[in-house]
Scaffold this active site. Structure first.
Site, PDB file in Angstrom:
ATOM      1  N   HIS A 100      -1.179  -4.249   1.644  1.00 30.01           N
ATOM      2  CA  HIS A 100      -2.141  -4.177   2.747  1.00 30.01           C
ATOM      3  C   HIS A 100      -1.922  -5.323   3.735  1.00 30.01           C
ATOM      4  O   HIS A 100      -2.854  -6.062   4.086  1.00 30.01           O
ATOM      5  CB  HIS A 100      -3.573  -4.206   2.212  1.00 30.01           C
ATOM      6  N   GLU A 136      -8.540  -0.789  -3.794  1.00 27.97           N
ATOM      7  CA  GLU A 136      -8.059  -2.173  -3.699  1.00 27.97           C
ATOM      8  C   GLU A 136      -9.159  -3.138  -4.121  1.00 27.97           C
ATOM      9  O   GLU A 136     -10.334  -2.909  -3.818  1.00 27.97           O
ATOM     10  CB  GLU A 136      -7.640  -2.483  -2.249  1.00 27.97           C
ATOM     11  N   ASP A 172       1.175   0.935   2.300  1.00 29.20           N
ATOM     12  CA  ASP A 172       0.682  -0.420   2.517  1.00 29.20           C
ATOM     13  C   ASP A 172      -0.779  -0.538   2.108  1.00 29.20           C
ATOM     14  O   ASP A 172      -1.261  -1.634   1.852  1.00 29.20           O
ATOM     15  CB  ASP A 172       0.831  -0.816   3.985  1.00 29.20           C
ATOM     16  N   SER A 199     -12.120  -6.993   5.936  1.00 28.28           N
ATOM     17  CA  SER A 199     -12.398  -5.672   5.372  1.00 28.28           C
ATOM     18  C   SER A 199     -12.764  -5.702   3.897  1.00 28.28           C
ATOM     19  O   SER A 199     -13.247  -4.710   3.360  1.00 28.28           O
ATOM     20  CB  SER A 199     -11.186  -4.752   5.577  1.00 28.28           C
ATOM     21  N   ARG A 258      -5.802   3.565   5.955  1.00 30.17           N
ATOM     22  CA  ARG A 258      -6.812   3.341   4.921  1.00 30.17           C
ATOM     23  C   ARG A 258      -6.362   4.028   3.642  1.00 30.17           C
ATOM     24  O   ARG A 258      -5.952   5.193   3.663  1.00 30.17           O
ATOM     25  CB  ARG A 258      -8.182   3.889   5.366  1.00 30.17           C
ATOM     26  N   GLY A 301      -0.768  -5.182   9.181  1.00 29.88           N
ATOM     27  CA  GLY A 301      -1.330  -5.822  10.365  1.00 29.88           C
ATOM     28  C   GLY A 301      -1.391  -7.330  10.292  1.00 29.88           C
ATOM     29  O   GLY A 301      -2.091  -7.959  11.089  1.00 29.88           O
ATOM     30  N   TYR A 302      -0.643  -7.938   9.366  1.00 29.57           N
ATOM     31  CA  TYR A 302      -0.792  -9.365   9.087  1.00 29.57           C
ATOM     32  C   TYR A 302       0.143 -10.271   9.875  1.00 29.57           C
ATOM     33  O   TYR A 302       0.489 -11.358   9.423  1.00 29.57           O
ATOM     34  CB  TYR A 302      -0.609  -9.611   7.592  1.00 29.57           C
ATOM     35  N   THR A 325      -5.525   6.759  10.609  1.00 28.76           N
ATOM     36  CA  THR A 325      -6.901   7.160  10.880  1.00 28.76           C
ATOM     37  C   THR A 325      -7.882   6.134  10.319  1.00 28.76           C
ATOM     38  O   THR A 325      -7.563   5.403   9.380  1.00 28.76           O
ATOM     39  CB  THR A 325      -7.213   8.512  10.217  1.00 28.76           C
ATOM     40  N   THR A 343     -11.353  -7.381  12.020  1.00 29.98           N
ATOM     41  CA  THR A 343     -10.531  -6.245  11.615  1.00 29.98           C
ATOM     42  C   THR A 343     -10.721  -5.110  12.601  1.00 29.98           C
ATOM     43  O   THR A 343     -11.721  -5.045  13.313  1.00 29.98           O
ATOM     44  CB  THR A 343     -10.933  -5.739  10.208  1.00 29.98           C
TER      45      THR A 343
END
Length: 384
Positions: free
Chosen positions: A256, A239, A234, A45, A210, A259-260, A177, A66
């Site tokens: 961020h 960024e 997060d 991303s 986001r 999802g890692y 979203t 992603t």
């Protein structure tokens, strides 16, 4: 065939090594020159993929490992006949488990004996929001769903959705979203001063979707008030140039990485590998499961005297406790803006291995069916 790929995509050699030559690049700073002679481009991303990057290049296929695609100009790729694939849902479980861990900490923070007594409002019910809703409902939380595009597209399910205003009355509001700036329901700065003013100090706002969905300036101003909600972020506006003042003001701050999980990352790679194989007419021979290593923590055990809420939350935090990422991010906020931006990216690049709950076997001795169901709802493997 030359494959130019973000160096932070895992298992590049394992999945793509026998398809072509791999050139690793820094996704944040990728330039036109670095991609001009590539046949395939694989990104995350942090890379904006559009005409400015690819015009005149040899690239015929772009894959992003992603779930989000707002960094890719899909319309332009389609006009140029360039194949494209993303990895929707690859890290849905990882993000859902992140939210569950935050909810666990918040219940402790508020002194709640039963964490499922919180009402949860989910904004955005796609792969991630849907997975989270299923987990929460199985855990007996009261869940309210807000997703106007889905509500329009599924009129037969209209009673399953509520308005944003109603969601903002929940004990916890969590945002999942995509980032959109056009259409009937744009999400860019969807949560601004008006919406933030509707929330009070007993509520929790989580954003693991986001960053630009929340108006950062409005949030910072609201957090200066005595009646502001508790906030866990997060994702952030701008960024990696995030605001240290905002980090200071939020209750929980992570870089961020919701999802890692290792599983989520590897599934993302697998999905774009499969898509590239289909595009090239090659057989799909590899799956992420064959590359998963043994987890560092493989088993926990609870006896019949274990409290149900405490046992579930102990196991959940054993897999992932967001306070560690919070501490790392806060420690990185010193120095000048360039140093902070580099530190933010480094936290993501050098992220420690994190495994999903499915990697942990939970042994239960003389436990209730209710406790067993709770562990299964989250995805733990049970030994009874």
């Amino acid at each position: 065939m030359l494959i130019v790929a973000d160096e932070n995509i895992p298992l590049l050699d394992s999945f793509f090594g026998d398809i072509g030559e791999i050139r690793r690049v820094n996704g944040r700073t990728l330039t036109r020159d670095e991609v001009q002679d590539a046949d395939v481009l694989l990104v995350r991303s942090v890379t904006r993929v559009d005409r400015a990057l690819l015009e005149g290049s040899r690239v015929r296929f772009v894959g992003t490992a992603t779930i989000g695609t707002d960094h890719v100009d899909q319309g332009w790729l389609q006009e140029q006949g360039i194949g494209f694939a993303a990895a929707p849902g690859c890290n849905a479980v990882s993000v859902a488990e992140y939210v569950l861990s935050v909810l666990s900490l918040h219940a402790e923070h508020r002194g709640l004996a039963d964490w499922s007594s919180q009402t949860i409002g989910i904004v955005g019910v796609g792969n991630v929001g849907g997975e989270l809703a299923r987990m929460l409902q199985r855990l007996d939380f009261t869940v309210k769903l807000c997703d106007p595009p889905r509500q329009d597209a599924e009129p037969e399910q209209t009673d399953a959705f509520v308005s944003l205003a109603e969601v903002l009355e929940c004990d916890v509001v969590t945002l999942h979203t995509p980032l959109t700036r056009a259409g009937a329901y744009p999400t860019h700065r969807m949560i601004a001063a008006k919406e933030l003013a509707m929330m009070g100090p007993d509520q929790l706002l989580i954003n693991a979707g986001r960053g630009e969905v929340i108006d950062g300036e409005a949030l910072l101003e609201q957090l200066r008030q005595t009646d502001a909600p508790t906030v866990a972020l997060d994702v952030w506006e701008h960024e990696p140039n995030i605001k240290p003042d905002l980090v200071d003001r939020v209750w929980l701050a992570t870089p961020h990485i919701a999802g890692y999980s290792l599983e989520g990352k590897m599934q993302g790679t697998e999905m774009i590998y499969q898509a590239l194989c289909r595009y090239l007419g090659l057989p799909v021979r590899k799956k992420s499961g064959q590359f998963l290593p043994e987890p560092a923590l493989s088993k926990v055990s609870f006896t019949s005297s274990a409290d149900e809420n405490e046992a579930v939350q102990v196991a959940l935090r054993a897999c992932y406790d967001p306070r560690r990422d919070d501490a790392r991010l806060r420690l990185s906020m010193s120095g000048n803006p360039e140093d902070r931006a580099r530190a933010f990216d480094q936290l993501r690049r050098d992220y420690p291995v994190r495994r999903e709950c499915s990697s942990l076997k939970v042994q239960l001795k003389g436990s209730s069916k209710s406790l067993q169901d709770s562990f299964r709802s989250i995805g733990f493997k049970l030994k009874i």
